[in-house]
Write an enzyme that holds these catalytic residues in place. Structure first.
Site, PDB file in Angstrom:
ATOM      1  N   SER A 221      50.739  31.197   6.044  1.00 10.64           N
ATOM      2  CA  SER A 221      50.681  29.756   5.819  1.00 10.64           C
ATOM      3  C   SER A 221      51.135  28.985   7.051  1.00 10.64           C
ATOM      4  O   SER A 221      51.874  29.498   7.903  1.00 10.64           O
ATOM      5  CB  SER A 221      51.586  29.378   4.639  1.00 10.64           C
ATOM      6  OG  SER A 221      52.947  29.561   4.982  1.00 10.64           O
ATOM      7  N   GLU A 244      48.036  33.079  13.026  1.00  6.67           N
ATOM      8  CA  GLU A 244      46.770  32.595  12.460  1.00  6.67           C
ATOM      9  C   GLU A 244      47.130  31.929  11.155  1.00  6.67           C
ATOM     10  O   GLU A 244      47.590  32.589  10.225  1.00  6.67           O
ATOM     11  CB  GLU A 244      45.790  33.767  12.277  1.00  6.67           C
ATOM     12  CG  GLU A 244      44.388  33.332  11.884  1.00  6.67           C
ATOM     13  CD  GLU A 244      44.242  33.254  10.384  1.00  6.67           C
ATOM     14  OE1 GLU A 244      44.310  32.114   9.857  1.00  6.67           O
ATOM     15  OE2 GLU A 244      44.069  34.292   9.750  1.00  6.67           O
ATOM     16  N   CYS A 281      41.192  32.773   4.730  1.00  5.67           N
ATOM     17  CA  CYS A 281      41.521  31.733   5.698  1.00  5.67           C
ATOM     18  C   CYS A 281      40.273  31.039   6.223  1.00  5.67           C
ATOM     19  O   CYS A 281      40.370  29.961   6.805  1.00  5.67           O
ATOM     20  CB  CYS A 281      42.332  32.322   6.850  1.00  5.67           C
ATOM     21  SG  CYS A 281      41.627  33.814   7.565  1.00  5.67           S
TER      22      CYS A 281
END
Length: 483
Positions: A221, A244, A281
């Site tokens: 997150s 990331e 994601c």
């Protein structure tokens, strides 16, 4: 406090029940192993990576059974992810055998040059030291214990300390045992890999602050990644943090494409939005399109999702976060489709808003981890460009276009290539090919380093640094630099 209360640790080849300080023990073991491991040949490290892949495959049924029980992911998805995991291990084995990643350069000495001679200069990429890797919640295999961060770091010659994700501790233990077996098979130093578990923030915080850790790989997150990133920057010796952090992955639907195949595009978006309960994601959470085509697209998307079944999310916490995110969108945008999501189950939710409202409410552009999407209606090409310029950094941006959209797409491209690490045409961003040319990263806040990727062979460059050797005798050079 860095002692885990959750499961066992594998530290330098030995399983322990958490006695002492596992972070310090693992980091010291990694540092003790670094010099010998960094000196190993590319051939030997490639053999280690291939052995890890084989050991994972030997435990295939146990991994699938355990991961399915822990994450509720279907067996077919886990089998595919296992193949991706072993495939990227073998990809890095091939990559380091080829040696191109070393970026070797040589400027030969010019002793007779006037007015000053030039020394002999040789440059090569060298491993940076022990690396910390954080497992991801949504990929128990490909982005976790033996995932791309671990594979690329071991390929580079860096020992790895993995912080397992508490959402799938049993899966992590099995994969850690596979890595342990491969290290033993290939005769590598036991300290090159450790696996630490813990369900509090203290373990991760201690890991990134340990003075022997020289870089961090993280998938998760924005909030958690930013906290760890700040800790890395605040150390007496700041270290790189390659995080990331996700994105909303905007999709620009251009007029000719919508006119030619609008319903088909809506169906494709619905399928991508709900794939894996939206727990990717690269989930396409934002659609941007002309206002006069927005209603038809929204109706087609709602029809495609009307009978979508509830999907079990990875954890109760993730399911709670999805409901809260959907509530936030519902307070700011018009609902197109929303069904009740209860417990650990999620149902799709899509909303519609005009460009002015979207640009005035930054929360509409924040990622909702799950099957939620926002449709943004823009009035004219210039407004679409304004919205593109206002976007934050993204992992991906997608264009749906036909030949008649080329002029508008050409105006968008200089903006979009500054916004994302990957730009797609007429596809969907879910599904990240593991290949040499892949970039999985992007400008902040999609990732913490726009020059890096966590997928593809370029990922190895995160764990290397260039070193120049001036006038050194051959015997003192790294073997890959010698004549």
């Amino acid at each position: 406090m860095t002692r885990s209360t959750h499961g066992h640790h594998l530290i330098a080849g030995d399983w322990t029940a958490g006695q002492g300080d596992p972070v310090d023990h693992a980091a010291r073991a990694a540092e003790a192993a670094f010099a010998d491991y960094a000196a190993t040949s590319r051939t030997d490290r490639a053999a280690l990576l291939e052995a890890i892949a084989e050991e994972i495959e030997a435990r295939a049924d146990d991994i699938t059974r355990t991961a399915a029980a822990e994450t509720a992911l279907p067996e077919a998805r886990l089998q595919g992810e296992r193949g991706r995991t072993t495939g990227q291990l073998r990809l890095f084995a091939d990559h380091i055998r080829a040696g191109d990643y070393l970026d070797r350069r040589h400027d030969a000495a010019l002793p007779d040059r006037q007015p000053l001679p030039r020394p002999d200069l040789r440059m090569i990429q060298r491993p940076i030291g022990p690396v910390a890797v954080f497992g991801a919640s949504n990929f128990p295999l490909a982005f976790s214990t033996a995932g791309g961060d671990t594979a690329s770091a071991l390929a580079a010659g860096c020992p790895v300390v993995v912080k397992g994700h508490p959402a799938h501790p049993g899966t992590g233990r099995i994969v850690a045992e596979a890595i342990r077996a491969a290290i033993h098979r290939t005769g590598m130093p036991a300290g090159i890999f450790s696996f630490i578990q813990g369900d509090t923030h203290a373990v991760g915080e201690a890991l990134v602050q340990h003075p022997l850790i020289k870089a961090v790989g993280f998938t998760g997150s924005l909030r958690g990644g930013r906290a760890l990133y700040d800790l890395c920057a605040q150390r007496p010796e700041p270290i790189p943090f390659f995080g990331e952090l996700g994105s909303v992955n905007p999709c620009f639907l251009l007029p000719a494409a919508l006119a030619a195949r609008g319903a088909q595009i809506a169906q494709g978006w619905a399928a991508s939005l709900t794939m894996g309960a939206g727990q990717f994601c690269t989930n396409p959470g934002l659609v941007i399109l002309p206002a006069d085509q927005a209603e038809a697209f929204a109706d087609a998307a709602a029809a495609a999702l009307a009978d979508a079944p509830a999907q079990t999310m990875l954890t109760d916490g993730i399911a709670d976060g999805f409901r809260q995110g959907a509530d936030r969108l519902a307070a700011l945008a018009d609902p197109v489709l929303r069904a009740d999501s209860t417990g650990r189950d999620a149902r799709p939710a899509i909303f519609r808003v005009d460009a002015a409202r979207f640009m005035a409410e930054p929360a509409l552009a924040h990622e909702v981890f799950g099957p939620a999407g926002v449709i943004v209606a823009t009035d004219g090409d210039d407004r679409m460009l304004d919205l593109a310029r206002a976007l934050e950094g993204q992992l991906t941006v997608t264009l749906h276009l036909e030949a008649g959209d080329t002029a508008l797409a050409a105006r968008l491209m200089p903006v979009l290539e500054r916004k994302a690490g990957r730009i797609l045409a007429n596809g969907w961003p879910t599904g990240v090919e593991v290949a040499d040319a892949m970039v999985h990263g992007g400008p902040w806040p999609a990732s913490t380093n726009f020059g890096a990727t966590s997928v593809g062979t370029l990922a190895i460059r995160r764990w290397l640094r260039p070193v120049c050797f001036q006038d050194l005798p051959d015997a003192l050079l790294p073997p890959d630099l010698r004549d």
